[in-house]
Structures are given as C-alpha cells and as structure tokens.
Design an enzyme around this catalytic site. Structure first.
Site, PDB file in Angstrom:
ATOM      1  N   GLN A  48      86.258 -30.862  79.255  1.00 38.13           N
ATOM      2  CA  GLN A  48      85.495 -31.664  78.286  1.00 38.13           C
ATOM      3  C   GLN A  48      83.996 -31.656  78.623  1.00 38.13           C
ATOM      4  O   GLN A  48      83.292 -32.640  78.401  1.00 38.13           O
ATOM      5  CB  GLN A  48      86.034 -33.096  78.256  1.00 38.13           C
ATOM      6  CG  GLN A  48      87.339 -33.237  77.504  1.00 38.13           C
ATOM      7  CD  GLN A  48      87.166 -32.943  76.007  1.00 38.13           C
ATOM      8  OE1 GLN A  48      86.081 -33.055  75.447  1.00 38.13           O
ATOM      9  NE2 GLN A  48      88.249 -32.551  75.348  1.00 38.13           N
ATOM     10  N   SER A  49      83.516 -30.544  79.136  1.00 39.45           N
ATOM     11  CA  SER A  49      82.122 -30.462  79.582  1.00 39.45           C
ATOM     12  C   SER A  49      81.121 -30.675  78.443  1.00 39.45           C
ATOM     13  O   SER A  49      81.134 -29.958  77.443  1.00 39.45           O
ATOM     14  CB  SER A  49      81.898 -29.089  80.214  1.00 39.45           C
ATOM     15  OG  SER A  49      80.519 -28.845  80.399  1.00 39.45           O
ATOM     16  N   ASN A  50      80.225 -31.647  78.641  1.00 38.93           N
ATOM     17  CA  ASN A  50      79.132 -31.862  77.690  1.00 38.93           C
ATOM     18  C   ASN A  50      78.142 -30.704  77.756  1.00 38.93           C
ATOM     19  O   ASN A  50      77.577 -30.291  76.752  1.00 38.93           O
ATOM     20  CB  ASN A  50      78.377 -33.152  78.022  1.00 38.93           C
ATOM     21  CG  ASN A  50      79.285 -34.356  78.015  1.00 38.93           C
ATOM     22  OD1 ASN A  50      80.043 -34.547  77.071  1.00 38.93           O
ATOM     23  ND2 ASN A  50      79.237 -35.163  79.073  1.00 38.93           N
TER      24      ASN A  50
ATOM     25  N   CYS B  27      78.792 -27.583  78.489  1.00 40.83           N
ATOM     26  CA  CYS B  27      79.307 -26.382  77.819  1.00 40.83           C
ATOM     27  C   CYS B  27      79.150 -26.498  76.310  1.00 40.83           C
ATOM     28  O   CYS B  27      78.765 -25.533  75.655  1.00 40.83           O
ATOM     29  CB  CYS B  27      80.762 -26.137  78.205  1.00 40.83           C
ATOM     30  SG  CYS B  27      80.907 -25.480  79.892  1.00 40.83           S
TER      31      CYS B  27
END
Ligand SMILES: *Cc1c(COP(=O)(O)O)cnc(C)c1O
Length: 359
Positions: A85-87, A89
């Site tokens: 859930q990387s912001n 990325c």
C-alpha cells in the site's frame, strides 16, 4: 542570525532542474479545536496532503525533481519499490504517467492487508502500472537488501526489451540507482522555506515542526531548512518504520548529500536529527488503538482526515507528547500532513475493531 535568507535558499534550489506539476504553496492553517482540546501547544497543520496529484502527499514534492532527472536521463520507464500500500509508489506512478513514463512497481507484503485491489493498490492498477507482488517481513519497512535482486531483474528485462528504465529507491530519499542526488530532500528543504514564509505572514512564530518519518528525505530536508534559516525551530520526526539509529543514519547521509549538492556549508551531524521511535509499537503499517483514536479525534474536531500508517501515528505522538508536558503551552507546533489517506480503506477492519461499534 540565520546562516541564509529564504531568497538565498530559493535561488540555490532554482538551480536544480524540476517539472512543476503540483499545487504550491500548500495551505498552512491553525487546528483551533484540537489546540483547545489538548490545552496547548498551539497546533498548526501544513497541508501536504493537498498537493493535487494521486491523492496528494509528501512524495509529490520530491517527484517534481525526480521526474525532471528521469527525463533528463532519457528514461522511458520508472522502476521503484515499496510496501503493498505504498504511498510513494502510487505518487511515483501517477507522476511517471503524467510525463509519459511507464511505471513498474515492486510491492512487498509487510502486513496482513490483502492483495485485493483497494487503496493505493487499486489506484496503481487504474494507472496501469506494471505490478510485481512479493512477500515482505511483517511490520518491517522494505529495504534495498530485500528488493535488490528483483529490481535488477526487472530492470534488465526492460533493458532487453529496448527500454530505458530510471531506478529510484523507496520513498525517493536515499541517493542510489539512477538518482545520484538527494532530490527528495531538495523538495523538503523548499517546503521548510515555504512554511517559514507562511508562518511569518501569519505571525505564527513557529517553535516546532512535527512529522512522520520513514525513508528520511522529509526529515533531512526540513532539518537542514531549520539549520539554514531558523535554528530555533526544532524538527521532530516520529518514526513509523525503523529504530532511531537506522533512521538517524539515513537522515544524516541524505542531509550531508544535500549540504554538498547545494553547497550550504552546514556540515550536519547527528545531533539536529530528533527522532522518536517509541511510537513504532507493533511495527510498520500495524494500526494500534492510539492511532485509531488520534485519527477519529482530528476528523471529528477538524474535519481533517489522517492516515493510519504515517500521519495518524505522528498525531498520536503529538497528542502523547502534549499530554506529557513536552511542549510549553504557548509553543507553536506545525504538524506536517504528509498524505497517505488512500491507506485508510485497506485498513478498515483494524480501524473498526479498534474503535468499537459506537462512539
Ligand atoms: C513516505 C511518507 C512519509 C515519510 O516520508 P519520508 O521522506 O519517507 O521519511 C510520511 N508520511 C506519509 C503519508 C508518507 O507516505
């Protein structure tokens, strides 16, 4: 006397190539009801959640410089990595698409969140990013050692197909891969200048800045900003991902690279990097009760939505520190809202359980 004027710092930053695509300056405003509820300090919020691309967030400031670097290198694709859930990325993928680069994301599962297309992962999918999912370590942020082999593999695959990938590390913080300069930190040095000017216009007299810290460029940029322009402003990083020593080491490396890049002559040491790791609790990306309650309090009192991984944790720390008397009652603390709100939705189960069925 400050070492530099704002104009001098802005002039130095203007030498670094950039693509302007976000909404600046972001608003700075008071959290009146929260300040009253806590009985001091006076709390202000810097709305870097409103940068206007991919749900906003701190990574977009960094990407104005990083995308310019990728384009200057003739890249046609961008490879990076992070948690599922990387912001970072998502914002990197959104910025890449905006400038015609193909985004390739390597996403590690670092908590129990499912591979369902939800939150940032849904948005990555809508953008049509190439997504590779791998197992990560639970409650641990992804580091280069974890990702190195698979990144190399993805990069050589692209190169074999005639592409020119730009490789950048998680968070856009540590120089490495194709990004040889601390471009992320340049964005946060500028953010400090922007905040200071707004504070002066509004007559705030900022004493502290508090923010969630992860890969280090936000803290390095803000801390060098204070060293250059306002030594009496204390920058406090609330770690969401690693022990103090690890983040401190990264901040120092990035801070030194920034000092050199812009020829600031500040020669940073470990001492100005104030890092709290006691709020890490169960680890990276694991929501706890204090975070859920901080999120609810700020949403109720101010209508401002925080996220459960970064800004909620930083806010729970601010509330705890205020309760412990860390601040003077009339201190003026700027809380940086660094974004991350898409991660609310994939964490729905934990949030609902922690907050209980009713008020
Ligand atoms: C990445 C991130 C941070 C931390 O910023 P770093 O520069 O990586 O330390 C804070 N908040 C949010 C919402 C983020 O996505």
């Amino acid at each position: 006397m400050a070492a530099f004027t704002s104009e001098e710092i802005k002039r130095k930053i203007s030498q670094i190539p950039r693509r302007s695509f976000i909404l600046l300056p972001t608003p700075l405003h008071k959290l009146q009801a929260l300040s009253a509820e806590l009985g001091g300090p006076e709390i202000f919020i810097k709305r870097d959640d409103l940068t206007g691309i991919g749900f906003g967030g701190n990574k977009s400031r960094k990407l104005e410089f990083i995308i310019a670097d990728a384009l200057a290198q003739g890249a046609d694709s961008l490879i990076t990595w992070g948690s599922l859930q990387s912001n970072w990325c998502l914002q990197a993928a959104a910025a890449a698409r905006r400038f015609g680069l193909k985004p390739v994301l390597i996403l590690f599962k670092t908590n129990d969140s499912s591979e369902e297309f939800d939150g940032n992962l849904l948005l990555d999918r809508i953008l049509g990013a190439d997504i590779l999912i791998r197992e990560g370590r639970k409650g641990k942020v992804v580091r280069l050692e974890d990702a190195f082999e698979i990144i190399e593999e993805a990069a050589s695959g692209l190169r074999a197909g005639g592409h020119r990938p730009y490789l950048v590390a998680v968070g856009g913080s540590l120089p490495g891969g194709s990004m040889t300069k601390p471009l992320g930190a340049v964005g946060y040095l500028e953010a400090f200048v922007e905040m200071l000017e707004q504070g002066r216009e509004q007559g705030i007299g900022i004493t502290h800045v508090l923010h969630a810290t992860g890969s280090g460029a936000t803290q390095a940029g803000l801390t060098l900003g204070a060293a250059a322009l306002a030594e009496d402003v204390k920058v406090l990083g609330i770690s969401v991902s690693d022990e103090r020593e690890i983040i401190g080491r990264d901040c120092l490396a990035i801070g030194r690279a920034l000092d050199e890049l812009l020829d600031l002559g500040l020669h940073p040491t470990r001492s100005p990097f104030h890092i709290f790791d006691e709020y890490l609790k169960e680890g990276y990306g694991i929501v706890n009760r204090e975070v859920a309650e901080a999120l609810r309090l700020v949403f109720r009192l101010e209508g401002v939505i925080l996220d459960p991984v970064y800004t909620g944790k930083a806010m729970s720390a601010l509330i705890d520190l205020a309760g412990k008397g860390y601040f003077q009652r009339n201190d003026r603390v700027v809380f940086f809202h660094t974004g991350g709100t898409p991660a609310l939705f994939p964490n729905r189960k934990a949030l609902v359980e922690l907050l209980g069925p009713k008020a």
